[in-house]
Design a protein around this motif. Structure first.
Motif, mmCIF file in Angstrom:
data_model
loop_
_atom_site.group_PDB
_atom_site.id
_atom_site.type_symbol
_atom_site.label_atom_id
_atom_site.label_comp_id
_atom_site.label_asym_id
_atom_site.label_seq_id
_atom_site.Cartn_x
_atom_site.Cartn_y
_atom_site.Cartn_z
ATOM 1 N N SER A 185 -14.176 14.545 10.076
ATOM 2 C CA SER A 185 -14.051 13.310 10.817
ATOM 3 C C SER A 185 -12.590 13.015 11.129
ATOM 4 N N PHE A 206 0.712 10.414 9.117
ATOM 5 C CA PHE A 206 0.036 10.129 7.850
ATOM 6 C C PHE A 206 -1.298 10.864 7.767
ATOM 7 N N HIS A 207 -2.093 10.766 8.799
ATOM 8 C CA HIS A 207 -3.411 11.398 8.739
ATOM 9 C C HIS A 207 -3.308 12.926 8.726
ATOM 10 N N THR A 211 -16.915 10.878 14.165
ATOM 11 C CA THR A 211 -15.494 10.589 14.352
ATOM 12 C C THR A 211 -15.241 9.114 14.633
ATOM 13 N N ASN A 250 1.296 6.790 12.042
ATOM 14 C CA ASN A 250 -0.116 6.832 11.687
ATOM 15 C C ASN A 250 -0.671 8.245 11.840
ATOM 16 N N CYS A 280 -10.762 12.845 14.663
ATOM 17 C CA CYS A 280 -10.136 11.585 15.027
ATOM 18 C C CYS A 280 -8.701 11.825 15.479
ATOM 19 N N PHE A 282 0.807 -1.219 0.000
ATOM 20 C CA PHE A 282 0.000 0.000 0.000
ATOM 21 C C PHE A 282 0.850 1.284 0.000
ATOM 22 N N HIS A 333 -8.594 0.216 6.924
ATOM 23 C CA HIS A 333 -9.408 0.707 8.040
ATOM 24 C C HIS A 333 -10.313 -0.391 8.565
ATOM 25 N N ARG A 350 0.175 -5.823 18.344
ATOM 26 C CA ARG A 350 -1.117 -5.213 18.053
ATOM 27 C C ARG A 350 -1.889 -6.108 17.098
ATOM 28 N N SER A 366 3.638 3.303 9.911
ATOM 29 C CA SER A 366 2.418 2.797 10.512
ATOM 30 C C SER A 366 2.138 1.351 10.118
ATOM 31 N N ALA A 395 -8.807 -2.628 10.910
ATOM 32 C CA ALA A 395 -8.540 -2.066 12.236
ATOM 33 C C ALA A 395 -9.830 -1.769 12.993
ATOM 34 N N ARG A 448 -6.741 11.332 19.403
ATOM 35 C CA ARG A 448 -5.721 10.286 19.324
ATOM 36 C C ARG A 448 -4.359 10.845 19.668
HETATM 37 C C1 HEM Z 1 -8.895 10.829 4.311
HETATM 38 C C2 HEM Z 1 -9.095 9.620 4.367
HETATM 39 C C3 HEM Z 1 -8.313 8.606 5.130
HETATM 40 C C4 HEM Z 1 -7.382 7.781 4.606
HETATM 41 C C5 HEM Z 1 -6.917 7.733 3.154
HETATM 42 C C6 HEM Z 1 -6.906 6.956 5.658
HETATM 43 C C7 HEM Z 1 -5.969 5.956 5.504
HETATM 44 C C8 HEM Z 1 -5.541 5.124 6.500
HETATM 45 C C9 HEM Z 1 -4.675 4.033 6.321
HETATM 46 C C10 HEM Z 1 -4.057 3.618 4.988
HETATM 47 C C11 HEM Z 1 -4.486 3.438 7.505
HETATM 48 C C12 HEM Z 1 -3.691 2.194 7.714
HETATM 49 C C13 HEM Z 1 -2.589 2.311 8.607
HETATM 50 C C14 HEM Z 1 -2.625 1.199 9.608
HETATM 51 O O1 HEM Z 1 -3.302 0.187 9.396
HETATM 52 O O2 HEM Z 1 -2.004 1.347 10.637
HETATM 53 C C15 HEM Z 1 -5.238 4.157 8.451
HETATM 54 C C16 HEM Z 1 -5.298 3.859 9.790
HETATM 55 C C17 HEM Z 1 -6.129 4.504 10.670
HETATM 56 N N1 HEM Z 1 -7.030 5.493 10.385
HETATM 57 FE FE1 HEM Z 1 -7.265 6.399 8.635
HETATM 58 N N2 HEM Z 1 -7.530 7.294 6.818
HETATM 59 C C18 HEM Z 1 -8.413 8.289 6.530
HETATM 60 C C19 HEM Z 1 -9.287 8.885 7.399
HETATM 61 C C20 HEM Z 1 -9.444 8.521 8.723
HETATM 62 C C21 HEM Z 1 -10.415 9.040 9.589
HETATM 63 C C22 HEM Z 1 -11.472 10.051 9.204
HETATM 64 C C23 HEM Z 1 -10.236 8.447 10.789
HETATM 65 C C24 HEM Z 1 -10.986 8.637 12.075
HETATM 66 C C25 HEM Z 1 -12.228 8.490 12.246
HETATM 67 C C26 HEM Z 1 -9.145 7.549 10.662
HETATM 68 C C27 HEM Z 1 -8.657 6.763 11.672
HETATM 69 C C28 HEM Z 1 -7.679 5.832 11.525
HETATM 70 C C29 HEM Z 1 -7.172 5.048 12.598
HETATM 71 C C30 HEM Z 1 -7.608 5.111 14.041
HETATM 72 C C31 HEM Z 1 -6.197 4.230 12.064
HETATM 73 C C32 HEM Z 1 -5.301 3.280 12.790
HETATM 74 C C33 HEM Z 1 -5.928 2.038 13.058
HETATM 75 C C34 HEM Z 1 -4.941 1.207 13.727
HETATM 76 O O3 HEM Z 1 -4.359 1.659 14.711
HETATM 77 O O4 HEM Z 1 -4.751 0.130 13.226
HETATM 78 N N3 HEM Z 1 -8.662 7.615 9.390
HETATM 79 N N4 HEM Z 1 -5.887 5.183 7.820
#
Ligand code: HEM
Lengths: 359, 569
Positions: B120, B202-203, B50, B199, B124, A273, A316, B522, B493, A319, B128
């Motif tokens: 959102s 990235f966000h 969120t 992570n 988020c 990815f 997502h 994890r 991440s 997770a 975090r």
């Molecule tokens: C703009 C769009 C978004 C994209 C392209 C995106 C992309 C990603 C990707 C690729 C991961 C994978 C990384 C991993 O597994 O550790 C990830 C993890 C995560 N994202 Fe997003 N994200 C977006 C929006 C959001 C939003 C809106 C939230 C909150 C509500 C969010 C919360 C999280 C969380 C909490 C993780 C980590 C999960 C974990 O710890 O495994 N993301 N995101």
């Protein structure tokens, strides 16, 4: 005709011969894999059922053993006991296509050797093609297809060389490689051609090579995901006390456990990815240099973006509680379908007929 | 219990507590009913927005929403295709218009999706980040009571003192860059915080990217300029042929620079099946930065724009500009210039017009205006029997003209294309047989107009012209930075494992110490047991095993209990 052009055409015909030869060898490999599966079906393997319905799970074994050696006690180092997280099914992986059958295993090894040979021949074809057009071999769909299958097989062989448990992929992979090559030589064939100035950019090399690589790896992930879905239904059925069909039993018993397949698919998808992200960014940089705008929402870009978002969804989902397992797997399939459409669909339907075909 | 940061709930020693907060992903809350009043609803809405589930749905919606724009023609990409579509689909087009489907990516609904997604995302990231800071300031949670229940576990008996084992474990884990501390009868350690940081980076980078992209759209400017060899350009609004800009763009934001086109060069494949395919396009220019900068020579190629500040100069098109001289009835030169013509095909068959407005007198000395339609081929091949160019380079140029006189209509106030002739008020010159006067001119040839109305000469000089696009898009540096940060954040991440290790050493009733080690990742990763085995091996050397009192020499671990993953090594 100049001398150079003649050499190029000579090389192009060598390339064609090599590609056809590789198809022949892949076909042999295909039959060898079939033989492996057939011989494997003779063995009786029912480990999944045993694990799921067996009353007593094996308890965590003592980790230290004392072996008597020449009178003195030699203590072995402690062994690590691994167990799946609470809630997950503890199902052992299947033994592979050969099912523990010796002859099956032999055919499997022959199949892999043939795959290696076919891979080398195909690689030669791709290289000869590159030499004939004096550039990287990815200027049109024909070249893209032959490079793509070479890389996909390369990824498979690479994983094997790293001693990963992926031998079960062989049959599925050779089948699709044959389809891919068949399509390439019949429908997509294009006489060798050089590039117009807009494609003269080192970003082309970076962007397209990573795109091909990502596609090949996503493909491997998709195969694992499909097999996961089958194996998971199979295990569900067994767990519910059902009796799956004979053929399903014979095939699925030999595959890794659904949890392993799921994990494998996840790792493969997650691992590429970031590279896919990079591919899109490299494309944007190139577009910025070539067209003056780094993001134009042209169909190719749009579908790369859609694919990216779809894979992000999948990650997502993994997770998010409640989305793991099958639901996430469906998302992964959707994401790969987007990738496929981006390649075939956009090339054939969208740009070919002035962007509003298909509506 | 020692001073750990974890709450002292009864489940404290359960796996749940030990495994908690290995990530800062929000916990999924099950359909909690909103409380009373507006505040309750707002809070409920916010929590929903969120949550990971809604983020997932919004992501899915975003990808679905992007699809129509790739299938339906878009005004931003090609307005004429949209017009064709409108003409072809009388009933569908108004519906599409209502739904904004001809400009999906700036439509209300598409914007709504991504704005919600980014709200959102912010909703988020902020909690975090706080949680992550809290984790960094706190310490890894204490060991669960039953380490055997963890995904990776090992144990052995040793003569060493429990205290010694703990010391050794602490030192070892710290050396391996775990954050480790003593909690009661065990050592608790954790590593891989970079995953969480990655992570978050990235966000956050996604937000940076979006803001950079949006501001780029608002502040950008984009114009084109056609220049014949020898022409000059300075970056000011009136100099553009065509200019578009974002809604917040201001003209004084144009980067000051100027350049002259010295020479344009194109090379083409000369033989083989791809004869005529372009190989290189290069424009040799001299440019100067700022208002009075020194002139510097450089080359602009396709894919290699000239970058000056936020501005980029792209080479986007090229063509030929034959030099033409027009004399009037008195023999006076009334026009002499290179006339840029527009290419019609890949071999640069071109057309255009020549307009002679002032100063022209006809054969009787009367004021008039002249218009010529010009058709040009860089490589004329009489054998081909057509007036289509056979090759894109200048091998055998030929210019075909026909001539008109009358009112060009340039003073009517209606803007006119320089490439088209409005023949409404013009009359064609006829030859002696009464047919439309036309002639094929080779370089140096002259066409004499009837009745002493003058002549037109195709000089032995054909210049080339180059079309430039000058784009200014501030924020692309930010976009690039955001993109790079996103990749590295993502890699951290996804590739870094966040994991915990516990080591417990307790003296048993028989006076022998029992060491237990357990690892928790994890996600279930093969690396966790591998690493645990590695650590255990080292620790084992420092606290060697003691035989089990009732040990059966033949007992080896049941292979079934060690599934493939752990057994890989
Ligand atoms: C703009 C769009 C978004 C994209 C392209 C995106 C992309 C990603 C990707 C690729 C991961 C994978 C990384 C991993 O597994 O550790 C990830 C993890 C995560 N994202 Fe997003 N994200 C977006 C929006 C959001 C939003 C809106 C939230 C909150 C509500 C969010 C919360 C999280 C969380 C909490 C993780 C980590 C999960 C974990 O710890 O495994 N993301 N995101």
């Amino acid at each position: 005709m100049t001398l150079a052009a003649a050499t190029n055409e000579h090389l192009a015909s060598i390339s064609n011969t090599l590609i056809y030869s590789s198809m022949a060898v892949y076909t042999l490999a295909f039959f060898a894999y079939i033989a492996e599966w057939l011989f494997g079906s003779r063995s009786k393997v029912g480990r999944t059922a045993a694990a799921l319905t067996g009353a007593e799970r094996t308890a965590a074994a003592p980790a230290v053993t004392v072996r008597q050696a020449g009178g003195t006690a030699v203590l072995e180092r402690p062994k690590v006991v691994v167990r799946s997280a609470s809630g997950a099914r503890d199902v052992p992986d299947g033994p592979g296509a050969h099912g523990g059958d010796e002859q099956g295993d032999l055919y499997g090894r022959i199949a892999i050797s043939l795959t290696v040979l076919a891979f080398l021949v195909e690689l030669g074809g791709v290289v000869a093609r590159a030499a004939s057009v004096e550039r990287a071999p990815w200027g049109n769909m024909y070249e893209f297809n032959i490079t793509f299958s070479t890389v996909a097989v390369g990824v498979y062989l690479g994983l094997l060389a790293l001693k990963k448990n992926v031998r079960w992929l062989g049959l599925f992979l050779t089948t699709t490689v044959l389809l891919d090559l068949g399509l390439a030589v019949t429908v997509l064939y294009t006489a060798s051609d050089q590039l117009v100035p807009a494609l003269h950019s080192y970003w082309l090399y970076i962007h397209v090579s990573t795109a091909i690589f990502c596609g090949a790896v996503f493909y491997v992930g998709a195969v694992a995901t499909i097999l996961y879905l089958f194996k998971d239904s199979y295990e569900n059925k067994l767990q519910a006390g059902g009796k799956p069909g004979k053929f399903a039993t014979s095939v699925l018993e030999r595959l890794p456990a659904s949890a392993s397949l799921d994990k494998f698919a996840y790792r493969v998808n997650a691992a590429v990815f970031p590279l896919w992200t990079f591919t899109i960014i490299a494309g944007a940089i190139w577009a910025g240099d070539a067209w003056g705008r780094y993001w134009n929402w042209d169909p190719k870009e749009t579908w790369s973006f859609i694919t990216w978002i779809a894979y992000a969804c999948y990650l997502h989902a993994r997770a998010t509680a409640g989305w793991k397992g099958r639901k996430a797997a469906y998302l992964a399939m959707l994401a790969f379908a987007c990738w496929l459409f981006n390649y075939y669909g956009v090339n054939i339907f969208v740009s070919g007929k002035h962007s509003y075909a298909g509506v | 219990m020692s001073n750990t940061d974890i709450d002292k709930s009864p489940e404290q020693e359960d796996l749940g507590a030990a495994g908690s907060r290995l990530s800062t992903a929000p916990r999924e809350e099950t359909a909690n009913v909103p409380g009373f009043g507006v505040v309750g609803w707002v809070r409920w809405f916010w929590r929903q927005l969120t949550s990971m589930r809604v983020a997932l749905l919004l992501l899915l919606l975003l990808s679905l929403g992007a699809i129509p724009g790739s299938l339906i023609p878009q005004t931003s990409a090609d307005a004429s295709k949209v017009e064709d579509f409108r003409a072809a689909h009388g009933t569908l087009a108004p519906v599409y218009d209502k739904l904004g489907l001809f400009h999906v990516y700036s439509s209300v609904w598409f914007s709504a999706i991504y704005i919600l997604l980014f709200v959102s995302l912010i909703g988020c990231i902020v909690p975090r980040t706080w949680q992550f800071v809290g984790q960094l300031r706190g310490r890894p949670p204490a060991a669960p009571k039953r380490l055997t229940r963890l995904p990776a576990y090992t144990t052995w008996r040793t003569e060493a003192d429990p205290e010694q084992v703990h010391e050794a474990a602490l030192a070892l884990l710290k050396k391996r860059r775990f954050r480790a501390h003593r909690t009661g009868d065990a050592v608790a350690a954790e590593k891989g915080y970079l995953r969480e940081l990655g992570n978050l980076v990235f966000h956050v980078a996604l937000i940076v990217l979006l803001v950079a992209f949006a501001s780029g759209q608002l502040y950008k400017s984009d114009g084109t300029k056609l220049m014949v060899e020898g022409d000059g350009f300075s970056n000011a609004l009136p100099q553009y042929d065509d200019f578009k800009s974002g809604s917040l763009f201001q003209t004084d934001e144009l980067v000051p620079f100027s350049f002259d086109l010295k020479d344009f060069e194109g090379t083409y494949e000369v033989s083989g099946p791809n004869k005529g395919t372009p190989r290189t396009y290069e424009a040799k220019i001299r440019y100067s930065e700022g208002a009075y900068g020194k002139k510097k020579p450089t080359t602009v190629k396709v894919n290699e724009p000239l970058k000056i500040g936020d501005s980029k100069v792209y080479l986007v098109s090229h063509g030929y500009a034959p030099v033409v001289t027009v004399r009037d009835g008195r023999g006076k030169v009334v026009f002499q210039d290179a006339v840029p013509l527009l290419p019609l095909d890949g071999n640069v068959t071109s057309n255009g017009v020549i307009k002679v407005m002032d100063d022209y007198r006809d054969g009787r000395g009367k004021k008039d205006q002249l218009g010529f339609q010009a058709f040009f081929v860089p490589t004329f091949d009489p054998k081909s029997g057509t007036m289509l160019s056979q090759f894109p380079a200048l091998l055998n140029p030929l210019l075909a003209v026909n001539a008109y006189h009358g009112d060009l209509g340039v003073n009517s106030g209606i803007p006119q294309s320089v490439y088209q002739l409005d023949k409404k008020h013009m009359k064609a010159f006829k030859d002696s047989k009464g047919k439309l006067l036309k002639k094929l001119l080779q370089p140096g040839d002259t066409l004499k107009l009837p009745d002493g109305a003058g002549s037109i000469t195709f000089e032995k000089d054909v210049k080339e012209w180059a079309g430039f696009e000058i784009v200014q898009e501030p924020g692309s540096g930010w976009a690039l930075g955001g993109a790079l940060a996103a990749i590295f954040g993502l890699a951290a991440s996804l590739f870094i494992q966040r994991r915990r290790v516990w080591v417990r050493a307790v003296r048993g009733a028989d006076g022998v110490t029992v060491v237990e080690m357990a690892g928790l990742g994890r996600s279930e990763s093969a690396k966790v047991p591998e690493e645990l085995g590695d650590l255990a091996g080292i620790l084992y050397d420092q606290a060697p095993g003691a035989p089990d009192p009732g040990d059966d020499p033949a007992a080896t671990p049941d292979p079934q209990a060690v599934p493939a993953e752990g057994a890989e090594k």
